[in-house]
Design an enzyme around this catalytic site. Structure first.
Site, PDB file in Angstrom:
ATOM      1  N   ASP A  72       0.820  -1.207   0.000  1.00 43.37           N
ATOM      2  CA  ASP A  72       0.000   0.000   0.000  1.00 43.37           C
ATOM      3  C   ASP A  72       0.855   1.260   0.000  1.00 43.37           C
ATOM      4  OD1 ASP A  72      -2.254  -1.530  -0.047  1.00 43.37           O
ATOM      5  OD2 ASP A  72      -2.814  -1.195   2.049  1.00 43.37           O
ATOM      6  N   ASN A 146      -4.945   9.037   1.487  1.00 43.50           N
ATOM      7  CA  ASN A 146      -5.330   8.588   2.823  1.00 43.50           C
ATOM      8  C   ASN A 146      -5.732   9.749   3.726  1.00 43.50           C
ATOM      9  OD1 ASN A 146      -5.159   5.844   2.535  1.00 43.50           O
ATOM     10  ND2 ASN A 146      -3.184   5.615   3.562  1.00 43.50           N
ATOM     11  N   THR A 187      -9.097   3.500   7.224  1.00 48.70           N
ATOM     12  CA  THR A 187      -8.475   2.331   7.849  1.00 48.70           C
ATOM     13  C   THR A 187      -6.989   2.539   8.104  1.00 48.70           C
ATOM     14  OG1 THR A 187      -8.290   1.383   5.628  1.00 48.70           O
ATOM     15  CG2 THR A 187     -10.133   0.647   6.985  1.00 48.70           C
ATOM     16  N   TYR A 189      -4.336   5.939   9.599  1.00 49.17           N
ATOM     17  CA  TYR A 189      -4.067   6.643  10.855  1.00 49.17           C
ATOM     18  C   TYR A 189      -5.362   6.978  11.594  1.00 49.17           C
ATOM     19  CZ  TYR A 189      -1.524   9.974  13.886  1.00 49.17           C
ATOM     20  OH  TYR A 189      -0.968  10.636  14.946  1.00 49.17           O
ATOM     21  N   GLN A 245       3.968  11.759   4.525  1.00 52.65           N
ATOM     22  CA  GLN A 245       5.157  12.472   4.060  1.00 52.65           C
ATOM     23  C   GLN A 245       5.160  13.902   4.606  1.00 52.65           C
ATOM     24  OE1 GLN A 245       7.620  10.809   2.347  1.00 52.65           O
ATOM     25  NE2 GLN A 245       6.261   9.101   2.856  1.00 52.65           N
TER      26      GLN A 245
END
Length: 288
Positions: A72, A146, A187, A189, A245
């Site tokens: 992922d 995400n 799903t 952090y 990042q």
């Protein structure tokens, strides 16, 4: 039904620490060579995997399809390298069971053959995932598949953050941080911070506090059209990260803006994507 797609350019993004990534990249290069398809791999990947003959600084967004070799994390990196361009992304799973990848390593060539046959021939379809545009003080810094996280800059201290929704103040948070996530990121952090699990087929924005020092500790599930702004309201600085990042350090008064992106992440699927079965396997849930 129609004939094969016009597949002329293929790029690979690979995990540097997966020993098998080199082998599979070479197999893909050979497959492309036999079909006169232009093949390349980003220079940093080519150097690490000793594939210098195929390494290039050419943007992967110029490809007709991007193949991600890894897990992922490599899929996230591939999405970021595409920079919001609508290029199909095919994930080859070289890690443990992942949420985003589609194909097991021993099926790589078969998957490429099926992709070449075309979507209109019923061989594959696109799973379009929502992205968030993330801006710091009005400057776009990235697109999140995400999540975007604003979190404390100093260990041992909380940070004071003001959350606004569609320009209207919601509340101040005294917390380790705030997560603004997509359903895909529910799903990641956000889940570890007790956020809800949301189907990736849904469109929504989640606002989840991290270790809040206040009675209100719930996640908010917002409309996909709403805009979330987070301002550093206290005297301590905060860090900003997009999909893990680091992007910048915020000073008091600085603001991060998260809004639904016009771009999507387009994942190649060869059958029905059974997200709930993947979730069940991840969490070791038994049939009742």
């Amino acid at each position: 039904m129609t004939g094969p797609v016009e597949l002329e350019r293929l790029a690979v993004v690979a995990h540097h620490e997966r020993a098998e990534a080199r082998e599979h990249a070479m197999a893909i290069a050979e497959w492309c060579r036999g079909r006169e398809i232009d093949f390349w791999i980003p220079s940093v990947d080519g150097d690490e995997l000793r594939l210098g003959d195929h390494a290039s600084d050419r943007p992967v967004a110029e490809a007709d399809v991007v193949v991600s070799l890894g897990g992922d994390g490599t899929m996230l990196r591939s999405v970021h390298l595409l920079g919001g361009q609508a290029v199909p992304l095919l994930g080859i799973n070289l890690g443990s069971l992942g949420y985003l990848t589609e194909v097991e390593p021993d099926c790589v060539v078969d998957a490429l053959d099926r992709f070449a046959l075309g979507a209109e021939a019923g061989e594959w379809h696109l799973d379009r995932r929502m992205l968030l545009d993330v801006s710091v003080n009005g400057q776009l810094v990235g697109r999140a598949l995400n999540e975007m996280v604003v979190e404390k800059n100093q260990s041992g201290h909380t940070v004071r953050l003001l959350a606004r929704i569609d320009g209207h103040p919601f509340t101040h948070y005294e917390a380790d941080g705030l997560i603004v996530s997509t359903p895909t990121g529910s799903t990641a952090y956000s889940l570890s911070a007790r956020g809800p699990i949301v189907s990736p087929q849904h469109r929504a924005i989640l606002l989840t506090p991290v270790s809040p020092h206040m009675l209100f500790d719930r996640s908010l599930v917002l409309s996909p059209d709403e805009v979330v702004e987070i301002e550093v309201a206290g005297h301590r600085r905060a860090d900003v990260a997009v999909d893990g990042q680091p992007q910048s350090v915020l000073s008091p008064g600085d603001e991060v803006r998260c809004s639904p992106s016009a771009s999507t992440a387009d994942f190649v699927r060869f059958g029905t994507y059974r997200y709930h079965q993947i979730l069940k396997s991840k969490f070791g849930l038994a049939d009742r």
